[in-house]
Design a protein around this motif. Structure first.
Motif, PDB file in Angstrom:
ATOM      1  N   SER A  23      -6.741 111.509  58.732  1.00  0.00           N
ATOM      2  CA  SER A  23      -5.702 110.841  59.506  1.00  0.00           C
ATOM      3  C   SER A  23      -4.974 111.854  60.385  1.00  0.00           C
ATOM      4  O   SER A  23      -5.323 113.028  60.429  1.00  0.00           O
ATOM      5  CB  SER A  23      -4.716 110.138  58.563  1.00  0.00           C
ATOM      6  OG  SER A  23      -3.689 111.006  58.169  1.00  0.00           O
ATOM      7  N   THR A  83      -8.134 116.772  47.897  1.00  0.00           N
ATOM      8  CA  THR A  83      -7.802 116.861  49.324  1.00  0.00           C
ATOM      9  C   THR A  83      -8.404 118.132  49.910  1.00  0.00           C
ATOM     10  O   THR A  83      -8.677 119.092  49.186  1.00  0.00           O
ATOM     11  CB  THR A  83      -6.279 116.897  49.561  1.00  0.00           C
ATOM     12  OG1 THR A  83      -5.739 118.030  48.861  1.00  0.00           O
ATOM     13  CG2 THR A  83      -5.605 115.640  49.063  1.00  0.00           C
ATOM     14  N   GLN A 113      -3.187 105.056  48.789  1.00  0.00           N
ATOM     15  CA  GLN A 113      -2.017 105.630  49.453  1.00  0.00           C
ATOM     16  C   GLN A 113      -2.091 107.143  49.360  1.00  0.00           C
ATOM     17  O   GLN A 113      -1.663 107.727  48.377  1.00  0.00           O
ATOM     18  CB  GLN A 113      -0.736 105.118  48.783  1.00  0.00           C
ATOM     19  CG  GLN A 113      -0.551 103.616  48.917  1.00  0.00           C
ATOM     20  CD  GLN A 113       0.658 103.140  48.147  1.00  0.00           C
ATOM     21  OE1 GLN A 113       0.582 102.922  46.946  1.00  0.00           O
ATOM     22  NE2 GLN A 113       1.772 102.998  48.818  1.00  0.00           N
ATOM     23  N   HIS A 173      -2.109 109.008  52.672  1.00  0.00           N
ATOM     24  CA  HIS A 173      -1.832 109.527  54.014  1.00  0.00           C
ATOM     25  C   HIS A 173      -0.453 109.084  54.481  1.00  0.00           C
ATOM     26  O   HIS A 173       0.015 107.997  54.138  1.00  0.00           O
ATOM     27  CB  HIS A 173      -2.891 109.024  55.000  1.00  0.00           C
ATOM     28  CG  HIS A 173      -4.257 109.591  54.744  1.00  0.00           C
ATOM     29  ND1 HIS A 173      -4.598 110.892  55.050  1.00  0.00           N
ATOM     30  CD2 HIS A 173      -5.364 109.038  54.191  1.00  0.00           C
ATOM     31  CE1 HIS A 173      -5.852 111.112  54.705  1.00  0.00           C
ATOM     32  NE2 HIS A 173      -6.342 110.000  54.179  1.00  0.00           N
ATOM     33  N   GLU A 174       0.167 109.926  55.283  1.00  0.00           N
ATOM     34  CA  GLU A 174       1.514 109.620  55.782  1.00  0.00           C
ATOM     35  C   GLU A 174       1.487 109.103  57.211  1.00  0.00           C
ATOM     36  O   GLU A 174       2.499 108.624  57.714  1.00  0.00           O
ATOM     37  CB  GLU A 174       2.391 110.879  55.714  1.00  0.00           C
ATOM     38  CG  GLU A 174       2.651 111.329  54.286  1.00  0.00           C
ATOM     39  CD  GLU A 174       3.298 112.693  54.206  1.00  0.00           C
ATOM     40  OE1 GLU A 174       3.598 113.269  55.274  1.00  0.00           O
ATOM     41  OE2 GLU A 174       3.489 113.180  53.087  1.00  0.00           O
ATOM     42  N   ARG A 175       0.341 109.209  57.854  1.00  0.00           N
ATOM     43  CA  ARG A 175       0.242 108.736  59.244  1.00  0.00           C
ATOM     44  C   ARG A 175      -1.025 107.907  59.430  1.00  0.00           C
ATOM     45  O   ARG A 175      -1.783 107.688  58.488  1.00  0.00           O
ATOM     46  CB  ARG A 175       0.266 109.937  60.206  1.00  0.00           C
ATOM     47  CG  ARG A 175       1.608 110.651  60.225  1.00  0.00           C
ATOM     48  CD  ARG A 175       1.676 111.693  61.307  1.00  0.00           C
ATOM     49  NE  ARG A 175       1.553 111.117  62.632  1.00  0.00           N
ATOM     50  CZ  ARG A 175       1.266 111.815  63.727  1.00  0.00           C
ATOM     51  NH1 ARG A 175       1.054 113.125  63.627  1.00  0.00           N
ATOM     52  NH2 ARG A 175       1.163 111.235  64.897  1.00  0.00           N
ATOM     53  N   ASN A 214      -8.805 113.301  52.598  1.00  0.00           N
ATOM     54  CA  ASN A 214      -8.804 112.926  51.178  1.00  0.00           C
ATOM     55  C   ASN A 214     -10.191 112.467  50.747  1.00  0.00           C
ATOM     56  O   ASN A 214     -10.918 111.860  51.533  1.00  0.00           O
ATOM     57  CB  ASN A 214      -7.815 111.787  50.914  1.00  0.00           C
ATOM     58  CG  ASN A 214      -6.382 112.262  50.900  1.00  0.00           C
ATOM     59  OD1 ASN A 214      -6.101 113.374  50.453  1.00  0.00           O
ATOM     60  ND2 ASN A 214      -5.466 111.463  51.394  1.00  0.00           N
ATOM     61  N   ASP A 274      -2.215 113.088  59.820  1.00  0.00           N
ATOM     62  CA  ASP A 274      -1.289 113.916  59.032  1.00  0.00           C
ATOM     63  C   ASP A 274      -1.901 115.244  58.583  1.00  0.00           C
ATOM     64  O   ASP A 274      -1.376 115.884  57.664  1.00  0.00           O
ATOM     65  CB  ASP A 274      -0.782 113.129  57.818  1.00  0.00           C
ATOM     66  CG  ASP A 274      -1.899 112.779  56.828  1.00  0.00           C
ATOM     67  OD1 ASP A 274      -3.054 113.173  57.084  1.00  0.00           O
ATOM     68  OD2 ASP A 274      -1.613 112.111  55.817  1.00  0.00           O
ATOM     69  N   ASP A 328      -1.199 101.748  59.742  1.00  0.00           N
ATOM     70  CA  ASP A 328      -0.117 101.776  58.753  1.00  0.00           C
ATOM     71  C   ASP A 328      -0.264 102.908  57.727  1.00  0.00           C
ATOM     72  O   ASP A 328       0.587 103.076  56.854  1.00  0.00           O
ATOM     73  CB  ASP A 328      -0.024 100.429  58.018  1.00  0.00           C
ATOM     74  CG  ASP A 328      -1.349 100.007  57.384  1.00  0.00           C
ATOM     75  OD1 ASP A 328      -2.286 100.827  57.379  1.00  0.00           O
ATOM     76  OD2 ASP A 328      -1.444  98.859  56.910  1.00  0.00           O
ATOM     77  N   GLY A 329      -1.366 103.683  57.801  1.00  0.00           N
ATOM     78  CA  GLY A 329      -1.551 104.812  56.884  1.00  0.00           C
ATOM     79  C   GLY A 329      -2.239 104.466  55.579  1.00  0.00           C
ATOM     80  O   GLY A 329      -2.399 105.323  54.714  1.00  0.00           O
TER      81      GLY A 329
END
Length: 334
Positions: A29, A47, A7, A9-11, A35, A31, A309-310
């Motif tokens: 991604s 990152t 987990q 990424h936000e997008r 990473n 966002d 879904d990120g």
């Protein structure tokens, strides 16, 4: 095969890549963030911050020294894998949709989008590996504009001065990047946009996935289609397993239609197909939306998938995977 859930990424994920040793995994991604993760336990290493738009593509060299990324902010960036610093930045009139290193790590190819009156272009940059990597040439060593359908994905061939491209129309082609000449093509490789192109380790063959719901294995020499894997869902990514005769496919209904689709109908699984016999041999569920990108570790011990879904899911193969006899009682000698 219990997955490790990453987990970070936000997008939606756009691309994931393992390094040559398979111990690091890189993900980008929409966002604006890249990473780096340890593949064995899913711990985030760091990152790469700097892009101001969705990051469409990335690649890492065979020494895990340099990383390149292409973004909707119209830049191609060169990063130090170890320090996370941006070493160099190339600016273009339109977004960068695909990047790839060559086998010797001294060249990078990138595709820029056809938009706002600008033609889609393929550029090849020479990468100066001396010193700290900040002394790079501003201009590309070679550049050409593919005529006809715009190129969406690309990779260097095993033949010198050649690159393989996949196009919006479903065409697959070979270009001489020094002259810009189209050396060979297969206009009917796919019936719709080519969404992914991944080379075998020796680059003598490659796999493509397409929105026409099929993935195909092609011979690099003459673009002959060797195998076809037909599904009932649009495909976003296809990868070749190392050490075993399997192909991994990922896709699902488009994101716009997902809100009205149940998980079962959306077909958001990673699907395993037998490379030779063209039979589907298994599926792995998990993502709450289309699978956008798949990568297999060069060690052959795990694979990763990135979804709308990120989330990135890393699956380490069980012992049963290694003990399975994909050719029946036959043993294939290396």
């Amino acid at each position: 095969m219990r997955p490790i859930l990453l987990q970070g990424h936000e997008r939606a994920l756009t691309q994931i890549k393992f390094n040559k040793e398979g111990d690091l995994l890189f993900s980008c991604s929409k966002d604006h963030v890249i990473n780096a993760w340890f593949s064995h336990n899913g711990e985030r290493l760091g990152t790469y911050d700097g892009h101001s738009g969705a990051i469409w593509t990335l690649d890492v060299d065979s020494q895990s020294r340099f990383l390149v990324s292409g973004s909707a902010d119209n830049t191609l960036r060169l990063w130090s894998v170890q320090s996370g610093k941006c070493l160099y930045e190339w600016e273009f009139p339109t977004a960068v949709k695909c990047v790839a290193f060559n086998e010797t790590d001294d060249q990078v190819v990138c595709i820029t989008e056809q938009r706002m009156g600008y033609q889609g272009a393929v550029r090849v940059f020479n990468i100066n590996r001396d010193g700290d990597g900040t002394a790079q040439a501003t201009e590309p060593a070679h550049m050409f504009n593919p005529i006809g359908s715009k190129a969406t994905v690309c990779a260097f061939s095993y033949v010198q001065n050649r690159i393989v491209t996949g196009h919006m129309s479903g065409k697959v082609a070979i270009f001489d990047y020094k002259t810009g000449e189209e050396v060979d093509n297969n206009e009917r490789a796919h019936g719709d946009e080519v969404t992914d192109l991944q080379m075998a380790p020796d680059r003598t063959y490659f796999i493509t996935s397409s929105k026409d719901k099929a993935a195909r294995l092609h011979q690099t020499k003459d673009l002959k289609v060797l195998k076809t894997y037909t599904t009932e869902t649009p495909l976003n990514s296809a990868a070749i397993a190392f050490g075993k005769p399997y192909i991994l496919l990922g896709g699902g209904q488009e994101a716009m239609k997902v809100t009205t689709t149940s998980l079962r109908q959306g077909k958001f699984e990673t699907r395993f197909w037998h490379k030779i016999f063209e039979d589907e041999v298994g599926r792995v569920k998990g993502h709450f939306g289309p699978v956008n990108t798949i990568a297999v570790s060069p060690t052959g011990t795990c694979y990763a998938s990135g979804g709308e879904d990120g989330f990135v899911r890393v699956h380490h193969f069980d012992q049963t995977y290694f003990k399975a006899k994909p050719y029946g009682e036959w043993e294939i000698l290396d």
